[in-house]
Design an enzyme around this catalytic site. Structure first.
Site, PDB file in Angstrom:
ATOM      1  N   ARG A  22      99.454  36.521  -1.707  1.00  0.00           N
ATOM      2  CA  ARG A  22      98.752  37.812  -1.884  1.00  0.00           C
ATOM      3  C   ARG A  22      97.330  37.665  -2.427  1.00  0.00           C
ATOM      4  NH1 ARG A  22     103.904  39.555  -3.515  1.00  0.00           N
ATOM      5  NH2 ARG A  22     104.890  40.677  -1.801  1.00  0.00           N
ATOM      6  N   LYS A  45      83.573  39.652   3.753  1.00  0.00           N
ATOM      7  CA  LYS A  45      84.388  39.963   4.937  1.00  0.00           C
ATOM      8  C   LYS A  45      85.035  38.677   5.427  1.00  0.00           C
ATOM      9  CE  LYS A  45      82.382  43.987   7.240  1.00  0.00           C
ATOM     10  NZ  LYS A  45      81.799  44.455   8.510  1.00  0.00           N
ATOM     11  N   GLU A  71      70.665  35.910  13.403  1.00  0.00           N
ATOM     12  CA  GLU A  71      71.083  36.842  12.330  1.00  0.00           C
ATOM     13  C   GLU A  71      69.907  37.136  11.384  1.00  0.00           C
ATOM     14  OE1 GLU A  71      74.008  38.373  12.450  1.00  0.00           O
ATOM     15  OE2 GLU A  71      75.623  36.985  13.015  1.00  0.00           O
ATOM     16  N   LYS A 105      71.000  41.166   2.937  1.00  0.00           N
ATOM     17  CA  LYS A 105      72.430  41.376   3.165  1.00  0.00           C
ATOM     18  C   LYS A 105      73.115  41.837   1.877  1.00  0.00           C
ATOM     19  CE  LYS A 105      76.684  40.149   5.157  1.00  0.00           C
ATOM     20  NZ  LYS A 105      77.504  39.334   6.041  1.00  0.00           N
ATOM     21  N   GLU A 154      82.226  49.201   3.822  1.00  0.00           N
ATOM     22  CA  GLU A 154      81.723  49.761   5.083  1.00  0.00           C
ATOM     23  C   GLU A 154      82.254  51.151   5.375  1.00  0.00           C
ATOM     24  OE1 GLU A 154      81.091  46.923   8.237  1.00  0.00           O
ATOM     25  OE2 GLU A 154      81.076  48.504   9.723  1.00  0.00           O
ATOM     26  N   ARG A 160      76.876  49.978   5.459  1.00  0.00           N
ATOM     27  CA  ARG A 160      77.091  48.569   5.815  1.00  0.00           C
ATOM     28  C   ARG A 160      77.146  48.361   7.332  1.00  0.00           C
ATOM     29  NH1 ARG A 160      80.981  43.868   3.048  1.00  0.00           N
ATOM     30  NH2 ARG A 160      80.321  42.267   4.525  1.00  0.00           N
ATOM     31  N   ASN A 191      75.851  45.561  11.588  1.00  0.00           N
ATOM     32  CA  ASN A 191      76.430  45.439  12.923  1.00  0.00           C
ATOM     33  C   ASN A 191      75.411  45.673  14.028  1.00  0.00           C
ATOM     34  OD1 ASN A 191      79.334  44.970  13.590  1.00  0.00           O
ATOM     35  ND2 ASN A 191      79.477  46.107  11.675  1.00  0.00           N
ATOM     36  N   HIS A 247      75.663  43.888  17.305  1.00  0.00           N
ATOM     37  CA  HIS A 247      76.999  43.303  17.342  1.00  0.00           C
ATOM     38  C   HIS A 247      77.998  44.052  18.214  1.00  0.00           C
ATOM     39  CE1 HIS A 247      75.511  40.640  14.296  1.00  0.00           C
ATOM     40  NE2 HIS A 247      76.676  40.044  14.139  1.00  0.00           N
ATOM     41  N   HIS A 272      79.822  41.276  20.207  1.00  0.00           N
ATOM     42  CA  HIS A 272      81.269  41.029  20.153  1.00  0.00           C
ATOM     43  C   HIS A 272      81.908  41.215  21.531  1.00  0.00           C
ATOM     44  CE1 HIS A 272      81.451  41.824  15.528  1.00  0.00           C
ATOM     45  NE2 HIS A 272      81.108  40.581  15.807  1.00  0.00           N
ATOM     46  N   HIS A 277      78.274  32.773  18.742  1.00  0.00           N
ATOM     47  CA  HIS A 277      78.132  34.107  18.148  1.00  0.00           C
ATOM     48  C   HIS A 277      76.655  34.511  18.041  1.00  0.00           C
ATOM     49  CE1 HIS A 277      78.808  37.600  15.671  1.00  0.00           C
ATOM     50  NE2 HIS A 277      77.989  37.109  14.758  1.00  0.00           N
TER      51      HIS A 277
HETATM   52  N1  LIG Z   1      82.012  37.465   7.542  1.00  0.00           N
HETATM   53  C1  LIG Z   1      80.834  37.863   7.943  1.00  0.00           C
HETATM   54  O1  LIG Z   1      80.213  38.730   7.328  1.00  0.00           O
HETATM   55  C2  LIG Z   1      80.198  37.227   9.153  1.00  0.00           C
HETATM   56  C3  LIG Z   1      78.843  37.443   9.430  1.00  0.00           C
HETATM   57  C4  LIG Z   1      78.269  36.814  10.511  1.00  0.00           C
HETATM   58  C5  LIG Z   1      79.035  35.979  11.315  1.00  0.00           C
HETATM   59  N2  LIG Z   1      80.356  35.798  11.051  1.00  0.00           N
HETATM   60  C6  LIG Z   1      81.181  34.918  11.883  1.00  0.00           C
HETATM   61  O2  LIG Z   1      80.673  33.594  11.788  1.00  0.00           O
HETATM   62  C7  LIG Z   1      81.058  32.893  12.952  1.00  0.00           C
HETATM   63  C8  LIG Z   1      79.896  32.086  13.468  1.00  0.00           C
HETATM   64  O3  LIG Z   1      79.499  31.150  12.471  1.00  0.00           O
HETATM   65  P1  LIG Z   1      78.759  29.783  12.865  1.00  0.00           P
HETATM   66  O4  LIG Z   1      77.718  30.067  13.848  1.00  0.00           O
HETATM   67  O5  LIG Z   1      78.418  29.114  11.600  1.00  0.00           O
HETATM   68  O6  LIG Z   1      79.906  28.990  13.687  1.00  0.00           O
HETATM   69  P2  LIG Z   1      80.791  27.731  13.314  1.00  0.00           P
HETATM   70  O7  LIG Z   1      81.463  27.877  12.020  1.00  0.00           O
HETATM   71  O8  LIG Z   1      81.638  27.455  14.497  1.00  0.00           O
HETATM   72  O9  LIG Z   1      79.723  26.549  13.190  1.00  0.00           O
HETATM   73  C9  LIG Z   1      78.964  26.195  14.325  1.00  0.00           C
HETATM   74  C10 LIG Z   1      79.078  24.704  14.622  1.00  0.00           C
HETATM   75  O10 LIG Z   1      78.277  23.970  13.706  1.00  0.00           O
HETATM   76  C11 LIG Z   1      79.010  22.922  13.123  1.00  0.00           C
HETATM   77  N3  LIG Z   1      78.453  22.695  11.784  1.00  0.00           N
HETATM   78  C12 LIG Z   1      78.422  23.575  10.764  1.00  0.00           C
HETATM   79  N4  LIG Z   1      77.742  23.061   9.730  1.00  0.00           N
HETATM   80  C13 LIG Z   1      77.356  21.820  10.103  1.00  0.00           C
HETATM   81  C14 LIG Z   1      76.586  20.804   9.467  1.00  0.00           C
HETATM   82  N5  LIG Z   1      76.046  20.965   8.256  1.00  0.00           N
HETATM   83  N6  LIG Z   1      76.382  19.653  10.142  1.00  0.00           N
HETATM   84  C15 LIG Z   1      76.872  19.495  11.390  1.00  0.00           C
HETATM   85  N7  LIG Z   1      77.573  20.423  12.053  1.00  0.00           N
HETATM   86  C16 LIG Z   1      77.799  21.575  11.401  1.00  0.00           C
HETATM   87  C17 LIG Z   1      80.444  23.378  13.159  1.00  0.00           C
HETATM   88  O11 LIG Z   1      81.320  22.273  13.153  1.00  0.00           O
HETATM   89  C18 LIG Z   1      80.486  24.131  14.493  1.00  0.00           C
HETATM   90  O12 LIG Z   1      80.706  23.228  15.543  1.00  0.00           O
HETATM   91  C19 LIG Z   1      81.564  33.922  13.947  1.00  0.00           C
HETATM   92  O13 LIG Z   1      82.976  33.862  13.994  1.00  0.00           O
HETATM   93  C20 LIG Z   1      81.132  35.231  13.340  1.00  0.00           C
HETATM   94  O14 LIG Z   1      81.988  36.302  13.706  1.00  0.00           O
HETATM   95  C21 LIG Z   1      80.939  36.403   9.975  1.00  0.00           C
HETATM   96 ZN   LIG Z   2      77.061  38.218  13.223  1.00  0.00          ZN
END
Ligand SMILES: NC(=O)c1ccc[n+]([C@@H]2O[C@H](COP(=O)([O-])OP(=O)(O)OC[C@H]3O[C@@H](n4cnc5c(N)ncnc54)[C@H](O)[C@@H]3O)[C@@H](O)[C@H]2O)c1
Ligand SMILES: [Zn+2]
Length: 351
Positions: free
Chosen positions: A114, A136, A178, A220, A230, A234, A238, A241, A245, A257
């Site tokens: 939990r 989130k 972003e 942010k 949200e 908030r 988006n 997005h 998405h 993404h």
């Molecule tokens: N929670 C939120 O508020 C929020 C906001 C924006 C995006 N997101 C989510 O984030 C995700 C996208 O994140 P992302 O673009 O970081 O993708 P990801 O986590 O897949 O990372 C991208 C790639 O980079 C590699 N990588 C990361 N750091 C590295 C480093 N220091 N050295 C070498 N390789 C590295 C990872 O292994 C992966 O292959 C999506 O799922 C999106 O929906 C969430």
């Molecule tokens: Zn995003």
């Protein structure tokens, strides 16, 4: 522990954000300070686990890199592995990686027994300036992106600029998508700054990257602090997005993404212009900056428009089955009521 660059106030406490080159060298001390007396388990994807040392004396649970791992299946496996390790209520997680890891490990932390505390240690630019901030967490399911999840604030967010040295170029660029979003929703001056600093950012100049993080994280954090769950404002985070998405779903995650966000920002601004909601020229200005960042700005070939429109049916901003978009009034401003209803026909026209 040095002073955080920023502390986010939320409903159940505060979340300090630390940004410093070399910070991870002291991760064991930081973990002890933020999670005193807790047994730690690190969660990372294979790629990050191989290149980012944590110096923690803790087990590391891994999964294949990429969006497809942000799934119920990976969540279930990681949860079972924590149970096998015998982690209890005195446990805590370290989410080490990009946004996929942060969302996934954060959701494991939100649901394990939990809820146990966790640290966000973002290693991609996108995770540093956006995904790690705001609490989130969640998963993708066959019906769409981020449809299962929880709000669960990390105990702290720890960013070490040096880990960006191993980040692939394509992933550095997605972070900029972003960052452009933050400028579009809140700060025209920052938009101009991004235009003048793109080449330095792409060259990974550490001081410039640090300035970028400070501004993006502040934007942010300010939005999140005003509306953590949200219920209104908030939703501006988006921007771009709704399209992004849907594109990710319609291409079965064939786009990163951030690439989908880049396309979404441009198409949604065009939508706003066609509805008379957005100042003329906004989408062209956004497209210029994103192109300068090396990001895509048009619908990818071979993607069915009908699939994209259909994928929007599960968007979390929909109300009574009507699509809602968070559209800028101009660069640097999205105004109340934060989202506007849009017909499917109007959307189809911009795709
Ligand atoms: N929670 C939120 O508020 C929020 C906001 C924006 C995006 N997101 C989510 O984030 C995700 C996208 O994140 P992302 O673009 O970081 O993708 P990801 O986590 O897949 O990372 C991208 C790639 O980079 C590699 N990588 C990361 N750091 C590295 C480093 N220091 N050295 C070498 N390789 C590295 C990872 O292994 C992966 O292959 C999506 O799922 C999106 O929906 C969430
Ligand atoms: Zn995003």
């Amino acid at each position: 522990v040095s002073t955080p660059v920023l502390t986010i106030r939320h409903a159940t406490g505060t979340c300090p954000v630390h940004i410093q080159a070399g910070l991870l060298e002291t991760l064991p001390d930081l973990a002890r300070a933020f999670l005193p007396g807790r047994r730690l388990v690190v969660i990372a994807d294979h790629q990050v686990a191989a290149v980012v040392p944590t110096r923690l004396d803790a087990p590391v649970l891994t999964f294949p890199a990429g969006e497809r791992s942000k799934s119920r299946e990976t969540w279930a496996r990681l949860t079972d592995e924590l149970l096998t390790l015998g982690l209890g209520r005195d446990g805590a997680l370290v989410a080490l990686g990009g946004g996929v890891t942060g969302d996934l490990a954060g959701f494991v932390a939100a649901t394990f027994l939990r809820g146990i505390p966790y640290l966000q240690v973002p290693t991609s630019l996108l995770a540093m300036l956006d995904a790690s901030i705001g609490g989130k967490t969640g998963l993708d399911v066959p019906a769409g992106k981020n449809l299962v999840g929880a709000f669960h604030q990390p105990a702290a967010v720890l960013m070490d600029l040096r880990v960006l040295r191993t980040l692939p170029d394509a992933e550095l660029r997605t972070g900029l998508a972003e960052a452009v979003k933050h400028a579009v929703i809140a700060d025209a001056e920052h938009f101009a700054w991004l235009r003048s600093r793109t080449s330095r950012l792409l060259a990974r100049d550490e001081a410039t990257l640090e300035m970028l993080l400070l501004r993006s994280v502040a934007i942010k954090a300010e939005v999140v602090a005003a509306d953590e769950r949200e219920t209104g404002r908030r939703a501006v985070l988006n921007a771009g997005h709704t399209v992004a998405h849907a594109l990710e779903a319609a291409t079965n995650f064939g786009l990163r993404h951030g690439e989908a966000v880049a396309i979404g920002l441009v198409l949604e601004a065009r939508l706003g212009e066609q509805l008379g909601h957005t100042a003329a020229g906004t989408s062209a200005a956004i497209a210029d900056l994103l192109t300068q960042c090396g990001l895509p700005v048009t619908m990818p070939r071979g993607v069915s428009r009908a699939d994209v429109v259909a994928a929007m049916a599960t968007d979390k901003k929909n109300r009574s089955g009507v699509l809602h978009f968070s559209l800028p009034a101009r660069i640097g401003a999205i105004t109340a009521p934060w989202t506007v209803p849009v017909t499917a026909q109007a959307v189809a026209a911009i795709l």
